[in-house]
Design a protein around this motif. Sequence first.
Motif, PDB file in Angstrom:
ATOM      1  N   THR A   1      -0.472  22.074  -7.026  1.00 18.37           N
ATOM      2  CA  THR A   1       0.650  21.416  -7.705  1.00 18.37           C
ATOM      3  C   THR A   1       1.984  22.067  -7.358  1.00 18.37           C
ATOM      4  O   THR A   1       2.963  21.369  -7.027  1.00 18.37           O
ATOM      5  CB  THR A   1       0.441  21.463  -9.237  1.00 18.37           C
ATOM      6  N   SER A   2       2.055  23.387  -7.412  1.00 17.03           N
ATOM      7  CA  SER A   2       3.323  24.070  -7.192  1.00 17.03           C
ATOM      8  C   SER A   2       3.824  23.914  -5.760  1.00 17.03           C
ATOM      9  O   SER A   2       5.033  23.743  -5.528  1.00 17.03           O
ATOM     10  CB  SER A   2       3.213  25.555  -7.554  1.00 17.03           C
ATOM     11  N   VAL A   3       2.926  23.949  -4.796  1.00 12.98           N
ATOM     12  CA  VAL A   3       3.363  23.814  -3.405  1.00 12.98           C
ATOM     13  C   VAL A   3       3.797  22.391  -3.095  1.00 12.98           C
ATOM     14  O   VAL A   3       4.865  22.166  -2.503  1.00 12.98           O
ATOM     15  CB  VAL A   3       2.244  24.243  -2.436  1.00 12.98           C
ATOM     16  N   THR A   4       2.984  21.409  -3.474  1.00 13.05           N
ATOM     17  CA  THR A   4       3.301  20.029  -3.109  1.00 13.05           C
ATOM     18  C   THR A   4       4.554  19.508  -3.807  1.00 13.05           C
ATOM     19  O   THR A   4       5.160  18.540  -3.346  1.00 13.05           O
ATOM     20  CB  THR A   4       2.113  19.097  -3.401  1.00 13.05           C
ATOM     21  N   ASN A   5       4.950  20.155  -4.892  1.00  8.73           N
ATOM     22  CA  ASN A   5       6.191  19.770  -5.569  1.00  8.73           C
ATOM     23  C   ASN A   5       7.416  20.449  -4.976  1.00  8.73           C
ATOM     24  O   ASN A   5       8.546  20.134  -5.357  1.00  8.73           O
ATOM     25  CB  ASN A   5       6.112  20.098  -7.064  1.00  8.73           C
ATOM     26  N   SER A   6       7.211  21.376  -4.056  1.00 10.66           N
ATOM     27  CA  SER A   6       8.330  22.136  -3.509  1.00 10.66           C
ATOM     28  C   SER A   6       9.023  21.387  -2.370  1.00 10.66           C
ATOM     29  O   SER A   6       8.404  20.602  -1.638  1.00 10.66           O
ATOM     30  CB  SER A   6       7.855  23.486  -2.980  1.00 10.66           C
ATOM     31  N   LEU A   7      10.311  21.646  -2.217  1.00 10.87           N
ATOM     32  CA  LEU A   7      11.081  21.051  -1.127  1.00 10.87           C
ATOM     33  C   LEU A   7      10.561  21.550   0.219  1.00 10.87           C
ATOM     34  O   LEU A   7      10.532  20.789   1.201  1.00 10.87           O
ATOM     35  CB  LEU A   7      12.563  21.414  -1.287  1.00 10.87           C
ATOM     36  N   GLU A   8      10.140  22.794   0.265  1.00  9.78           N
ATOM     37  CA  GLU A   8       9.655  23.377   1.516  1.00  9.78           C
ATOM     38  C   GLU A   8       8.428  22.626   2.025  1.00  9.78           C
ATOM     39  O   GLU A   8       8.298  22.387   3.229  1.00  9.78           O
ATOM     40  CB  GLU A   8       9.318  24.856   1.317  1.00  9.78           C
ATOM     41  N   TYR A   9       7.543  22.239   1.127  1.00 10.13           N
ATOM     42  CA  TYR A   9       6.370  21.460   1.529  1.00 10.13           C
ATOM     43  C   TYR A   9       6.781  20.050   1.943  1.00 10.13           C
ATOM     44  O   TYR A   9       6.325  19.532   2.972  1.00 10.13           O
ATOM     45  CB  TYR A   9       5.371  21.383   0.371  1.00 10.13           C
ATOM     46  N   LYS A  10       7.620  19.428   1.149  1.00 13.50           N
ATOM     47  CA  LYS A  10       8.015  18.048   1.419  1.00 13.50           C
ATOM     48  C   LYS A  10       8.718  17.916   2.764  1.00 13.50           C
ATOM     49  O   LYS A  10       8.568  16.902   3.457  1.00 13.50           O
ATOM     50  CB  LYS A  10       8.916  17.526   0.293  1.00 13.50           C
ATOM     51  N   GLU A  11       9.480  18.938   3.162  1.00 16.73           N
ATOM     52  CA  GLU A  11      10.210  18.885   4.431  1.00 16.73           C
ATOM     53  C   GLU A  11       9.363  19.316   5.622  1.00 16.73           C
ATOM     54  O   GLU A  11       9.757  19.100   6.772  1.00 16.73           O
ATOM     55  CB  GLU A  11      11.453  19.776   4.351  1.00 16.73           C
ATOM     56  N   ALA A  12       8.216  19.912   5.365  1.00 17.20           N
ATOM     57  CA  ALA A  12       7.396  20.463   6.456  1.00 17.20           C
ATOM     58  C   ALA A  12       6.631  19.363   7.191  1.00 17.20           C
ATOM     59  O   ALA A  12       5.974  18.532   6.571  1.00 17.20           O
ATOM     60  CB  ALA A  12       6.413  21.495   5.905  1.00 17.20           C
ATOM     61  N   SER A  13       6.703  19.394   8.514  1.00 16.10           N
ATOM     62  CA  SER A  13       5.902  18.477   9.333  1.00 16.10           C
ATOM     63  C   SER A  13       4.552  19.092   9.655  1.00 16.10           C
ATOM     64  O   SER A  13       3.610  18.391  10.032  1.00 16.10           O
ATOM     65  CB  SER A  13       6.634  18.156  10.638  1.00 16.10           C
ATOM     66  N   LEU A  14       4.448  20.416   9.485  1.00 15.42           N
ATOM     67  CA  LEU A  14       3.240  21.151   9.830  1.00 15.42           C
ATOM     68  C   LEU A  14       2.942  22.204   8.764  1.00 15.42           C
ATOM     69  O   LEU A  14       3.844  22.929   8.335  1.00 15.42           O
ATOM     70  CB  LEU A  14       3.420  21.839  11.195  1.00 15.42           C
TER      71      LEU A  14
ATOM     72  N   LEU B   1      -4.777  22.086   1.827  1.00 17.13           N
ATOM     73  CA  LEU B   1      -4.885  21.624   3.211  1.00 17.13           C
ATOM     74  C   LEU B   1      -5.349  20.168   3.263  1.00 17.13           C
ATOM     75  O   LEU B   1      -4.856  19.372   4.074  1.00 17.13           O
ATOM     76  CB  LEU B   1      -5.853  22.519   3.992  1.00 17.13           C
ATOM     77  N   GLU B   2      -6.273  19.830   2.380  1.00 20.85           N
ATOM     78  CA  GLU B   2      -6.751  18.435   2.316  1.00 20.85           C
ATOM     79  C   GLU B   2      -5.619  17.500   1.912  1.00 20.85           C
ATOM     80  O   GLU B   2      -5.487  16.404   2.471  1.00 20.85           O
ATOM     81  CB  GLU B   2      -7.907  18.335   1.317  1.00 20.85           C
ATOM     82  N   ARG B   3      -4.820  17.939   0.960  1.00 16.19           N
ATOM     83  CA  ARG B   3      -3.679  17.111   0.512  1.00 16.19           C
ATOM     84  C   ARG B   3      -2.665  16.947   1.635  1.00 16.19           C
ATOM     85  O   ARG B   3      -2.104  15.848   1.832  1.00 16.19           O
ATOM     86  CB  ARG B   3      -3.038  17.766  -0.704  1.00 16.19           C
ATOM     87  N   ALA B   4      -2.415  18.009   2.383  1.00 17.35           N
ATOM     88  CA  ALA B   4      -1.454  17.934   3.491  1.00 17.35           C
ATOM     89  C   ALA B   4      -1.912  16.915   4.538  1.00 17.35           C
ATOM     90  O   ALA B   4      -1.103  16.135   5.051  1.00 17.35           O
ATOM     91  CB  ALA B   4      -1.281  19.309   4.120  1.00 17.35           C
ATOM     92  N   LEU B   5      -3.194  16.921   4.856  1.00 16.21           N
ATOM     93  CA  LEU B   5      -3.722  15.947   5.813  1.00 16.21           C
ATOM     94  C   LEU B   5      -3.568  14.532   5.267  1.00 16.21           C
ATOM     95  O   LEU B   5      -3.187  13.608   5.996  1.00 16.21           O
ATOM     96  CB  LEU B   5      -5.193  16.249   6.110  1.00 16.21           C
ATOM     97  N   LYS B   6      -3.841  14.369   3.977  1.00 14.99           N
ATOM     98  CA  LYS B   6      -3.723  13.057   3.354  1.00 14.99           C
ATOM     99  C   LYS B   6      -2.269  12.590   3.338  1.00 14.99           C
ATOM    100  O   LYS B   6      -1.989  11.384   3.436  1.00 14.99           O
ATOM    101  CB  LYS B   6      -4.270  13.117   1.924  1.00 14.99           C
ATOM    102  N   ASP B   7      -1.342  13.547   3.231  1.00 17.20           N
ATOM    103  CA  ASP B   7       0.082  13.218   3.227  1.00 17.20           C
ATOM    104  C   ASP B   7       0.635  12.974   4.629  1.00 17.20           C
ATOM    105  O   ASP B   7       1.845  12.771   4.796  1.00 17.20           O
ATOM    106  CB  ASP B   7       0.879  14.349   2.565  1.00 17.20           C
ATOM    107  N   GLY B   8      -0.227  13.043   5.635  1.00 17.19           N
ATOM    108  CA  GLY B   8       0.201  12.766   7.005  1.00 17.19           C
ATOM    109  C   GLY B   8       0.826  13.938   7.722  1.00 17.19           C
ATOM    110  O   GLY B   8       1.442  13.767   8.774  1.00 17.19           O
ATOM    111  N   LYS B   9       0.668  15.133   7.178  1.00 10.24           N
ATOM    112  CA  LYS B   9       1.203  16.316   7.846  1.00 10.24           C
ATOM    113  C   LYS B   9       0.170  16.868   8.839  1.00 10.24           C
ATOM    114  O   LYS B   9      -1.038  16.692   8.655  1.00 10.24           O
ATOM    115  CB  LYS B   9       1.551  17.392   6.813  1.00 10.24           C
ATOM    116  N   LYS B  10       0.642  17.546   9.847  1.00  8.22           N
ATOM    117  CA  LYS B  10      -0.263  18.248  10.737  1.00  8.22           C
ATOM    118  C   LYS B  10      -0.695  19.544  10.065  1.00  8.22           C
ATOM    119  O   LYS B  10       0.083  20.166   9.342  1.00  8.22           O
ATOM    120  CB  LYS B  10       0.428  18.540  12.073  1.00  8.22           C
ATOM    121  N   VAL B  11      -1.936  19.933  10.313  1.00 11.57           N
ATOM    122  CA  VAL B  11      -2.487  21.153   9.719  1.00 11.57           C
ATOM    123  C   VAL B  11      -3.179  21.968  10.800  1.00 11.57           C
ATOM    124  O   VAL B  11      -3.906  21.417  11.637  1.00 11.57           O
ATOM    125  CB  VAL B  11      -3.490  20.834   8.588  1.00 11.57           C
ATOM    126  N   ALA B  12      -2.933  23.276  10.806  1.00 10.77           N
ATOM    127  CA  ALA B  12      -3.579  24.165  11.776  1.00 10.77           C
ATOM    128  C   ALA B  12      -4.095  25.404  11.063  1.00 10.77           C
ATOM    129  O   ALA B  12      -3.469  25.894  10.120  1.00 10.77           O
ATOM    130  CB  ALA B  12      -2.602  24.567  12.876  1.00 10.77           C
TER     131      ALA B  12
END
Length: 214
Positions: free
Chosen positions: A49-62, A79-90
């Motif tokens: 919750t805390s990360v996905t609500n942050s501007l840093e996460y929202k602006e991140a492409s990766l 990581l699962e949420r980031a993939l679902k949000d269309g971000k690249k994950v490594a």
Amino acid sequence: MSQCHTPTIYDYKTVSEQKSFLRKRAKDALKEYCADSSLMEQTADSVLTSVTNSLEYKEASLIVGFMPMNDEVNIIPLLERALKDGKKVAVPRMSVSSNDMEFYYIEDLTSSFTCDNKYKIKEPSPDCKILKAEEIPLDALVLIPGLVFNLEGARLGRGKGYYDKYLSRLSDVGQRKLCGVCFTICVTKAVPMEENDIRVNFLLNEYGFIPLKK
């Protein structure tokens, strides 16, 4: 030291001794803390919750993440949420012959992986596409595990040097979003730093996603 004296970092003179003391203290504390499965689940939810609500996460492409060990914060839902949000994950894959690692893109949290390595950490398949250090954009959110952190961004890892070596390869490292990930019990005041140690500028724990002092 007397029997009634509780040791602190200041009882040790060398950096090596201080780091060994902090590592042991953190590992001892984590054994009991991480045995509480309910607490671990709550932490994973809070972190998500805390990360996905942050501007840093929202602006991140990766999102540059890691596969957590049993005594580390579970960031897999993140990581699962980031993939679902269309971000690249490594996530990293370690070298067999040296203390080096490379990051590889993953498409999911199941089929992208091979068997555990010698540290019992899940790794991406070598068939996954490699993410070269020079290709990591400045908007990437880089999540970095550690045993001990402080509020000035000092980090103490497990002593193998994987992250310090890798982070030294990044250009403009001072401008990057480097986020240390740990439990609050592993945040302390004094963490010894050496010349090649790189500070993080955010901290992620069960209490939130926290910008740190410079």
